[in-house]
Each structure stands twice: as structure tokens, then as C-alpha cells.
Design a protein around this motif. Structure first.
Motif, short mmCIF file in Angstrom:
data_model
loop_
_atom_site.label_atom_id
_atom_site.label_comp_id
_atom_site.label_asym_id
_atom_site.label_seq_id
_atom_site.Cartn_x
_atom_site.Cartn_y
_atom_site.Cartn_z
N ILE A 159 0.83 -1.21 0.00
CA ILE A 159 0.00 0.00 0.00
C ILE A 159 0.86 1.25 0.00
O ILE A 159 0.61 2.22 -0.74
N GLU A 160 1.92 1.27 0.82
CA GLU A 160 2.80 2.43 0.89
C GLU A 160 3.59 2.61 -0.40
O GLU A 160 3.80 3.75 -0.85
N ASP A 161 4.01 1.49 -1.00
CA ASP A 161 4.74 1.59 -2.28
C ASP A 161 3.84 2.10 -3.39
O ASP A 161 4.34 2.66 -4.39
N SER A 162 2.52 1.91 -3.22
CA SER A 162 1.57 2.40 -4.22
C SER A 162 1.14 3.84 -3.95
O SER A 162 0.27 4.36 -4.65
N GLY A 163 1.72 4.46 -2.91
CA GLY A 163 1.40 5.85 -2.61
C GLY A 163 0.32 6.04 -1.57
O GLY A 163 -0.10 7.17 -1.30
N GLY A 164 -0.15 4.96 -0.94
CA GLY A 164 -1.20 5.06 0.07
C GLY A 164 -0.64 5.12 1.48
O GLY A 164 0.58 5.12 1.69
N SER A 165 -1.53 5.18 2.44
CA SER A 165 -1.14 5.21 3.86
C SER A 165 -1.38 3.84 4.48
O SER A 165 -2.34 3.15 4.12
#
Length: 316
Positions: A159-165
Motif C-alpha cells: 500500500i505504501e509503495d503504491s502511494g497510500g497510507s
């Protein structure tokens, strides 16, 4: 004369019964360990249920402990607890979710394995899906943490690598019940499939041959032959699961939950463990256990009666 002939008939029945038991003594000997287990660990402990109606003290013991005044004192304490409504809702919802979403996957898996014609592939898949049944919830908790941890979980890294939190799955009121249901389905998928596969082996193969001659597809054979052939097993397992609807899975929840999700995960058993056992209030714990058992008995009897009215055999 009539009483004498009745006595002789009764005596002959006992002799015949004794001869049958002796003739099959090997089978009764193999049955003995199972009978002893249920007598020692299931029936004899029922004597201890009377502490639900006593102010039980470990020092005084069951016999010497005074009777509660009034006799429903501990039941009243439980029913008047501010947590009673929340505990009942959580217990029932988690059990119903597991019942609804957990019944279909094993059936589907069993159907897929039954239709698989590649023997080695079927064996591998069956083994892989059956293995989690032998894992303890402690091990599964470690697997879930490695996948769902907010700081280092695999899913949150994606999720973080995809730009999310990152999301705190294990501490979220929105996700925790889904994690409970999903992890139990994954754990018991292979076990349930084996039960249904065993039931499918009892279906008359000539029914499938006749269906092929009539030009029926595999889907039609599954719908009209396989599923009706295992209907009694489905009903039986459903009735047995209804009897445990007030359990919701203590070992799973106690290991997975935390104080942040008490609102959606605290069930009767976990509350009894904290309030009744950790505080040595054994009478309260026995009262809640008796309450659960009464509801489970009512559900089993009711569902068995309904299954008979709908044309199924039921449990008995």
C-alpha cells in the motif's frame, strides 16, 4: 403364568445381549477408550455446574460452599452487566458470519477436487488446503502479523509503495471481524472439504453414467446429483455448528484480539475469562457457561426438528 413367561423372555433377551457383546468383544474393546474419554471429561465434570448456583470458594470446595441467595444471583449479575448487550451482539455476529461465509467454501472446494481428473494435482491441492488445520492459532497469529502489521506487514508495504497510507488491520474496528472470519475459513477449508469428499464417495456412480448418457453436462450433474447426494451431510454439519453459535471461537479471538478492538471482538468466553476466571469468580463463569449451553441445546433441538419437517434425517 404371564409374569413368569415375561420374566423368562426378559432373561433370554439379556442372555442374547450378553452373547452378542461377547461375540463382538473386540469392537467393544476398541470402543472403550472413546467411551471412557466422554465419561471422564464430558459427563463427570457436569457435576461442577452446581457452582453456578453457589457462592463458590476454592477453600470450601463445591459441597461446602454456601448456596447463592437468591439462587439466580450470578445469572442476574451477568444479565445486569453493562457489557451484556455488547457481548451478545459480538458473539452472535461473529458466529453468524463464520456460519454464513464458512459453509460454502468447503463445499466448493470439495466439488472442485471431486471433478479434478489429475490425480497428483488433486492430492497436492488437498494436502496444501488441509495443512493449516494442524496449525495453532499462535502460529497463525504470527503469519497474520507478518502480513497485516501496520509497521512492517507485507500488505501495508504494498500500500505504501503504491502511494497510500498504512492501515492498522489488527487494531481496526472495521477490519477485525473480517480477519477473524477469513482466517478461520482459511484454516478449516481443507478439513471441511475432506468431510464432503467422503460423503461424495457414497453417491451411486450409476447416476453419473445415466446422466452422461442423457447428455448432461458436469455442471448439471453437480447440481442434480452431487449436491443432493451430500445434502444430509450439509444439514448435519449445519445443525452441529448451530449448537456452537454461542462459542464464536475463544482460542482464536483471545490470541488475535487486543484492547483496541474489544468493542467488536469481545465475546462471552473472553469476558468470562477476564472477569470470572482471572478474578477467581468461578460461579459467574459457570453461570455464563450454563446459559450458553442452554441456548446451544435449544438451537440444536430446534434445527434438528426443522430439518426433519423439511424431509431430511437430522442428527437423530
Amino acid at each position: 403364568m404371564e409374569s413368569l413367561s415375561a420374566a423368562k423372555l426378559k432373561e433370554s433377551k439379556y442372555k442374547l445381549l450378553g452373547k452378542n457383546v461377547w461375540a463382538h468383544r473386540a469392537f467393544y474393546f476398541m470402543l472403550l477408550p472413546g467411551v471412557l474419554y466422554y465419561v471422564l471429561f464430558r459427563y463427570l465434570p457436569m457435576y461442577g455446574v452446581i457452582i453456578a448456583f453457589k457462592d463458590f470458594s476454592i477453600l470450601d470446595g463445591i459441597i461446602s460452599s454456601p448456596w447463592a441467595d437468591p439462587w439466580y444471583k450470578h445469572f442476574e449479575t451477568f444479565f445486569n452487566s453493562p457489557y451484556f448487550g455488547q457481548l451478545m451482539i459480538n458473539t452472535c455476529l461473529i458466529s453468524i458470519y463464520k456460519l454464513i461465509f464458512g459453509m460454502v467454501p468447503p463445499i466448493v472446494m470439495a466439488l472442485l477436487l471431486n471433478e479434478c481428473r489429475n490425480r497428483w494435482f488433486k492430492t497436492v491441492i488437498q494436502t496444501l488446503t488441509y495443512m493449516p488445520h494442524f496449525l495453532s492459532w499462535v502460529i497463525i497469529y504470527g503469519i497474520l502479523i507478518s502480513l497485516l502489521s501496520q509497521s512492517s506487514g507485507l500488505f501495508n508495504r504494498w500500500i505504501e509503495d503504491s502511494g497510500g497510507s498504512s492501515i492498522g488491520f489488527m487494531t481496526s474496528l472495521d477490519y477485525f471481524r473480517g480477519i477473524l472470519v477469513g482466517s478461520e475459513i482459511w484454516k478449516d477449508l481443507g478439513w471441511g472439504a475432506i468431510i464432503y469428499l467422503a460423503a461424495m464417495t457414497g453417491i451411486d456412480p450409476t447416476l453419473y453414467e445415466a446422466a452422461r448418457v442423457d447428455g448432461a453436462s458436469r455442471v448439471r450433474m453437480i447440481w442434480h446429483i452431487t449436491l443432493p447426494g451430500i445434502r444430509n451431510v450439509i444439514v448435519l454439519l449445519l445443525i452441529l455448528k448451530l449448537g456452537h453459535i454461542m462459542d464464536a471461537g475463544f482460542d482464536q479471538i483471545y490470541i488475535l484480539y487486543n484492547i483496541q478492538v474489544y468493542q467488536v471482538a469481545d465475546i462471552l468466553d473472553t469476558w468470562v475469562f477476564r472477569t470470572g476466571l482471572q478474578q477467581l469468580n468461578f460461579s459467574l463463569g459457570a453461570a455464563v457457561g450454563l446459559f450458553k449451553s442452554a441456548i446451544g441445546l435449544f438451537l440444536v433441538l430446534g434445527s434438528n426438528h426443522l430439518s426433519k419437517r423439511w424431509g431430511d434425517e437430522g442428527v437423530w
